[in-house]
Design an enzyme around this catalytic site. Structure first.
Site, PDB file in Angstrom:
ATOM      1  N   HIS A  46       5.260  17.772  41.667  1.00 40.75           N
ATOM      2  CA  HIS A  46       4.075  17.219  42.323  1.00 40.75           C
ATOM      3  C   HIS A  46       2.844  17.467  41.467  1.00 40.75           C
ATOM      4  O   HIS A  46       2.448  18.616  41.270  1.00 40.75           O
ATOM      5  CB  HIS A  46       3.933  17.904  43.686  1.00 40.75           C
ATOM      6  CG  HIS A  46       2.786  17.444  44.504  1.00 40.75           C
ATOM      7  ND1 HIS A  46       1.775  18.274  44.916  1.00 40.75           N
ATOM      8  CD2 HIS A  46       2.494  16.217  45.010  1.00 40.75           C
ATOM      9  CE1 HIS A  46       0.917  17.599  45.648  1.00 40.75           C
ATOM     10  NE2 HIS A  46       1.329  16.350  45.726  1.00 40.75           N
ATOM     11  N   HIS A  70      -6.059  13.249  41.178  1.00 38.67           N
ATOM     12  CA  HIS A  70      -5.776  13.204  42.617  1.00 38.67           C
ATOM     13  C   HIS A  70      -6.971  12.783  43.449  1.00 38.67           C
ATOM     14  O   HIS A  70      -6.863  11.936  44.338  1.00 38.67           O
ATOM     15  CB  HIS A  70      -5.278  14.568  43.103  1.00 38.67           C
ATOM     16  CG  HIS A  70      -5.048  14.609  44.576  1.00 38.67           C
ATOM     17  ND1 HIS A  70      -6.037  14.935  45.483  1.00 38.67           N
ATOM     18  CD2 HIS A  70      -3.946  14.309  45.325  1.00 38.67           C
ATOM     19  CE1 HIS A  70      -5.555  14.863  46.703  1.00 38.67           C
ATOM     20  NE2 HIS A  70      -4.290  14.485  46.643  1.00 38.67           N
ATOM     21  N   GLU A  72       1.637   7.450  42.844  1.00 35.91           N
ATOM     22  CA  GLU A  72       0.951   7.208  44.116  1.00 35.91           C
ATOM     23  C   GLU A  72      -0.351   6.469  43.861  1.00 35.91           C
ATOM     24  O   GLU A  72      -1.205   6.940  43.103  1.00 35.91           O
ATOM     25  CB  GLU A  72       0.661   8.540  44.834  1.00 35.91           C
ATOM     26  CG  GLU A  72      -0.060   8.282  46.149  1.00 35.91           C
ATOM     27  CD  GLU A  72      -0.505   9.536  46.891  1.00 35.91           C
ATOM     28  OE1 GLU A  72      -0.082  10.647  46.535  1.00 35.91           O
ATOM     29  OE2 GLU A  72      -1.302   9.358  47.830  1.00 35.91           O
TER      30      GLU A  72
HETATM   31  O1  G3P Z   1       3.243  12.041  47.118  1.00 32.21           O
HETATM   32  C1  G3P Z   1       3.184  13.150  47.932  1.00 32.21           C
HETATM   33  C2  G3P Z   1       1.827  13.758  47.969  1.00 32.21           C
HETATM   34  O2  G3P Z   1       1.337  13.780  46.674  1.00 32.21           O
HETATM   35  C3  G3P Z   1       0.865  13.043  48.852  1.00 32.21           C
HETATM   36  O3  G3P Z   1      -0.278  13.765  49.098  1.00 32.21           O
HETATM   37  O4  G3P Z   1      -2.628  14.404  48.787  1.00 32.21           O
HETATM   38  O5  G3P Z   1      -0.868  15.553  47.468  1.00 32.21           O
HETATM   39  O6  G3P Z   1      -1.471  13.189  46.966  1.00 32.21           O
HETATM   40  P1  G3P Z   1      -1.345  14.242  48.028  1.00 32.21           P
HETATM   41 CA    CA Z   2       0.027  12.421  45.370  1.00 30.49          CA
END
Ligand code: G3P
Ligand code: CA
Length: 244
Positions: A10, A52, A112
């Protein structure tokens, strides 16, 4: 016999390195990641970058929105020192730099689209175009909390895989996922309710819970038959896979 889920780093491996930097993607792979998750946003001059937040303040020495800066302005920023001064040379990566890194490696790619707080018209087309330029469309899952963006992706390329991100205890989420033509469920792991597990598995959709960081939660997600686990600790999950 359950297949061990794909280990999806992640934002890379953000407990060891500054999130969403090339250092973090490299370290995630060195620490056992089978896949990488990252977040894409768009600059003032239409370039795709990996960060992010919609703003620069938390992870860099810049301020304000990504959208109001050109790529060259973003490239002058330090995206490493806030994590640790040892990473002061880290920059906000472009999507292109990321795809150059993953090309030729056996990695699942999860990008994402961060178009919720700020809308980035045209981001879906630019993203898919670049994935195809690198021949990486088949290895990629595009996810988003903005499910309209996922429908747009399918309209651009019906063959591209998409995954719905969600946090709520949706009722029969696999039925909803099919209405937006998604291929995967990306639930916050808390929202994987016991009564949904059978339906999730029977749906044939890929199941990629996030962000699963404790060994106990990792074991639960393995037991439910997740296809992949999105984690900040790909090193821990990798050791679990090795039997450690
Ligand atoms: O893709 C899973 C996760 O990354 C979604 O939440 O806020 O960490 O981008 P965030
Ligand atoms: Ca994410």
């Amino acid at each position: 016999m359950l297949m061990f889920p794909k280990i999806i780093g992640h934002r890379g491996i953000p407990h060891l390195t500054p999130e969403n930097t090339m250092a973090s993607f490299r370290a995630a792979v060195e620490n056992g990641a089978d896949g990488l998750e990252t977040d894409v946003q768009m600059t003032k001059d239409g370039e795709l970058v990996l960060i992010h937040d919609e703003t620069l303040d938390r992870t860099t020495n810049g301020k304000g929105l990504v959208l109001t800066h050109t790529l060259s302005e973003l490239k002058s920023l330090d995206a490493g020192s806030k994590f640790d001064p040892a990473f002061k040379n880290e920059k906000i990566p472009t999507l292109r730099e990321f795809l150059e890194f993953v090309s030729g490696r056996d990695l699942l790619i999860n990008i994402e689209i961060k178009s919720g707080v700020v809308l980035y018209p045209g981001i879906e087309r630019k993203l898919i175009h670049m994935l195809h330029e690198f021949g990486l469309g088949h290895k990629t899952i595009i996810s988003s909390f903005n499910h309209y963006a996922l429908v747009t992706c399918k309209e651009i390329d019906s063959g591209i895989k998409t995954g719905i991100l969600y946090m709520a205890g949706l009722y029969n989420p696999w039925d909803y996922a099919k209405t937006v033509h998604a291929d995967a469920l990306h639930p916050l792991f808390y929202s994987v309710r016991p009564e949904t597990i059978g339906g999730m598995k029977a749906s044939g959709l890929l199941i990629h819970p996030y962000t699963v960081d404790s060994p106990g939660d990792m074991k639960n997600m393995i037991a439910l038959g997740a296809s992949g686990i999105i984690t900040n600790y790909c090193d821990v999950l990798s050791k679990m896979k090795a039997g450690g």
